[in-house]
Design an enzyme around this catalytic site. Structure first.
Site, PDB file in Angstrom:
ATOM      1  N   GLU A   1      -6.665   3.975  -5.854  1.00 26.07           N
ATOM      2  CA  GLU A   1      -7.982   4.090  -5.212  1.00 26.07           C
ATOM      3  C   GLU A   1      -8.593   5.422  -5.651  1.00 26.07           C
ATOM      4  OE1 GLU A   1      -9.943   4.014  -0.748  1.00 26.07           O
ATOM      5  OE2 GLU A   1      -8.050   5.060  -1.061  1.00 26.07           O
TER       6      GLU A   1
ATOM      7  N   ASP B   1      -3.225   4.496  -2.292  1.00 24.11           N
ATOM      8  CA  ASP B   1      -4.333   5.017  -1.495  1.00 24.11           C
ATOM      9  C   ASP B   1      -4.727   6.425  -1.968  1.00 24.11           C
ATOM     10  OD1 ASP B   1      -5.961   4.609   0.961  1.00 24.11           O
ATOM     11  OD2 ASP B   1      -4.824   6.316   1.729  1.00 24.11           O
TER      12      ASP B   1
ATOM     13  N   HIS C   1     -11.115  -3.868   2.414  1.00 25.46           N
ATOM     14  CA  HIS C   1     -11.019  -3.626   3.861  1.00 25.46           C
ATOM     15  C   HIS C   1     -11.923  -2.489   4.331  1.00 25.46           C
ATOM     16  CE1 HIS C   1      -8.507  -0.695   1.933  1.00 25.46           C
ATOM     17  NE2 HIS C   1      -8.401  -0.010   3.047  1.00 25.46           N
ATOM     18  N   ASP C   2     -12.585  -1.787   3.411  1.00 21.18           N
ATOM     19  CA  ASP C   2     -13.408  -0.630   3.762  1.00 21.18           C
ATOM     20  C   ASP C   2     -14.897  -0.893   3.620  1.00 21.18           C
ATOM     21  OD1 ASP C   2     -11.378   1.114   4.496  1.00 21.18           O
ATOM     22  OD2 ASP C   2     -11.114   1.916   2.485  1.00 21.18           O
TER      23      ASP C   2
ATOM     24  N   ASP D   1       0.847  -1.187   0.000  1.00 23.16           N
ATOM     25  CA  ASP D   1       0.000   0.000   0.000  1.00 23.16           C
ATOM     26  C   ASP D   1       0.884   1.239   0.000  1.00 23.16           C
ATOM     27  OD1 ASP D   1      -2.802   1.147   0.497  1.00 23.16           O
ATOM     28  OD2 ASP D   1      -3.058  -0.939   1.104  1.00 23.16           O
TER      29      ASP D   1
END
Length: 606
Positions: A276, A218, A353-354, A111
């Protein structure tokens, strides 16, 4: 971009970047596997399970943040880009992870969190030390405003993602700093070239030099802010702070910044990139990021489909908003077709994960039978879509949301608690209940429950008697990887089968064109995938097709006329796969789709 020749079973040899055909698997390290009994997952734990991922058919492991961090937002608040948070392990463990992946022909991406740092990062400590510090301009500082009564106010009325203002007052230097997320996550100033150069060196080249293969990036479209800092329009009259994503998403210099990152770092290292990309709902906005000619990103995550059910992102995100199957299908069709005939590329995913678990949001986990049937249909759906496939840990065994009986005390996430506490403070009891209901479906916490490895205490995630950082799901004894590994007809067995078929028929499933059928039908989800490769001679030639038909209800549904949908002569179609065991689907009973059954047919008369 690295390219390989792929030999197709039907003689097709196509030159494509390796990452287009790859299956990526996201590991959330705190919850995957604990190797040392401290209740917190770690990198040695992941290393111990690499063969499980390899056997499943995973090509690339994406490891969520494991960097040094105060852990106020589960590692998305980084205080040292070049160190590993001690509970996750060490730099040597990352080196070993690279080695065990590469020795199996797999790759590893990390990440990249560079919109902001932790407020404990040395860069920020310097920046806030004085207005004349050389790093002052590495973050975004502004003097206060004052209202007519002389009260100090933030520089703008923007609301942040975790509730409250995007500005935090700093007593020492008497200015505010910008933080789109928590006050503990100050935003870096990408306008500063020195700051960008430090990011490329510290957060990127350092890891690429250690052998990693790329990054999931991210908040990739938030680096360029509106530098005139206007107030946002008043869209929530009762709120002090206003939603303002247009002030920082897809800003004036964003394509310049990402192109620079590509040409200076990603390109020279041949590193894969997936960004993202939030608050970017139009294909015309997304395409510039993923066009190969633009040299920015290989692919992005676009979120309109996975956000179905959520309320307003900034006010009432967790007030659940039910959605229809036709709206789900329309989102899928939009993003399946937007790259056709272009040099762009796309991603396929329904978990991360969100978000809450896919089987609890898009499937039906109300009974064991419907849970299993819908988890398999979700696997079939995802594996037949065009683009690069991303799985999230536990998706392959059909992990579910936490039980509805669990109270708010089991929710740990900074965002979940921020929204919940905000409505509690408002005193609106109806809104509190509605938010709790929404959290039970949508909260980020669901995806962070420990992985269910087996039926031993703590589900094999950690040792017996240890208190894991998040509670283990009540159902781990029935729902776990060990049980499913023994059964080829399990959800896990079906995922493995679909990943093999996806590669075997990559010209249709990974690279094919998509045509939605019956868009208004609220029971069946059907589409035709057409091969990217011509079969036969002549200027037109023929292209193999697949019909994907899925029953998204808990009732039996009539199967459509397959030959008509595929445009082939009678008997020219063949059932390639069903979510039911093969012996349960025969010519006598194939006119009816069982509850949550999915099938793929191929036209074999070419």
């Amino acid at each position: 971009m690295g390219s390989n020749f792929h030999h197709h079973p039907n003689g097709w040899v196509g030159k494509t970047p390796w990452w287009k055909d790859a299956v990526f698997y996201q590991v959330y390290p705190a919850s995957f596997k604990d190797s040392n009994g401290d209740g917190w997952g770690d990198i040695p734990g992941l290393i111990s399970k690499i063969d499980y991922l390899h056997q499943l058919g995973v090509d690339v492991v994406w490891l969520s943040p494991m960097f040094e961090s105060p852990q106020k937002d589960m590692g998305y608040d980084i205080s040292d880009y070049q160190a590993v948070y001690a509970r996750y392990g060490s730099l040597e463990d990352v080196d070993q992870l690279v080695e065990v992946c590469h020795s199996r022909g797999m790759k590893l991406i990390l990440d990249l969190v560079v919109n902001h740092t932790s407020d404990q990062h040395p860069w920020f400590k310097e920046s806030r030390s004085s207005k004349t510090n050389p790093k002052r301009d590495w973050y975004l500082w502004k003097p206060p405003r004052y209202d007519s009564a002389g009260n100090r106010m933030p520089p703008t009325n923007w609301r942040g993602y975790f509730a409250g203002s995007t500005w935090t007052w700093d007593e020492q230097t008497q200015e505010y700093y910008l933080n789109l997320y928590g006050p503990f996550q100050p935003d870096l100033n990408w306008e500063n070239a020195e700051c960008r150069a430090a990011i490329y060196d510290n957060a990127m080249r350092f890891w690429l030099d250690r052998g990693i293969d790329g990054f999931r990036i991210d908040t990739v479209n938030k680096y360029s802010k509106r530098t005139d800092f206007p107030d946002a329009p008043i869209t929530c009259p009762d709120a002090l702070h206003q939603p303002a994503p247009e002030m920082w998403c897809n800003g004036p210099r964003i394509h310049e910044f990402i192109h620079e990152m590509q040409t200076q770092v990603l390109g020279p290292y041949n590193a894969v990139s997936v960004g993202e990309l939030s608050n970017t709902p139009l294909p015309s906005q997304v395409f510039p990021y993923v066009s190969a000619a633009a040299r920015e990103l290989d692919m992005v995550f676009e979120f309109t489909m996975i956000r179905l059910g959520q309320g307003n992102m900034f006010h009432g995100k967790y007030i659940y908003d039910p959605f229809s199957l036709s709206s789900l299908k329309q989102h899928v069709a939009t993003w399946q077709t937007f790259i056709e005939g272009t040099d762009g590329w796309h991603t396929v995913f329904c978990e991360n994960h969100d978000n809450g678990r896919a089987v609890s949001r898009f499937g039906d986990d109300s009974t064991p039978e419907l849970w299993e049937a819908s988890a398999k249909t979700i696997a079939l759906w995802q594996a037949t879509l065009t683009g690069t496939l991303f799985l999230y840990q536990g998706q392959e065994i059909g992990m579910r949301n936490m039980p509805a009986s669990w109270g708010i005390e089991e929710y740990k996430d900074v965002e979940s608690l921020g929204f919940y506490n905000e409505v509690v403070e408002s005193g609106d009891r109806k809104r509190v209940e509605a938010t709790l209901h929404g959290l039970r479906i949508l909260a980020r916490d669901h995806s962070r429950l420990p992985f269910q490895w087996d039926d031993s205490p703590n589900s094999g995630f950690t040792e017996e008697g240890v208190d894991p950082w998040m509670r283990v799901h009540d159902q781990y004894r029935e729902l776990n990887a060990s049980e499913q590994l023994k059964n080829p007809d399990s959800v896990l067995g079906f995922y493995g089968k679909m990943l093999k078929l996806r590669k075997e028929y990559r010209d249709i499933f990974v690279h094919g064109t998509f045509k939605l059928l019956a868009p208004e039908d609220e029971s069946l989800f059907m589409y035709v995938k057409e091969s990217s490769v011509q079969v036969g001679l002549g200027s037109e030639g023929d292209r193999r097709k697949a019909l994907v038909v899925m029953n998204f209800t808990n009732r039996a549904q009539k199967c459509p006329n397959v030959g008509n949908a595929l445009g082939c002569r009678k008997g020219g179609e063949k059932l390639l796969v069903s979510t039911l065991r093969c012996e349960q689907v025969s010519p006598e009973n194939d006119a009816e789709l069982r509850p949550w059954e999915g099938r793929v047919y191929l036209n074999f008369d070419l």
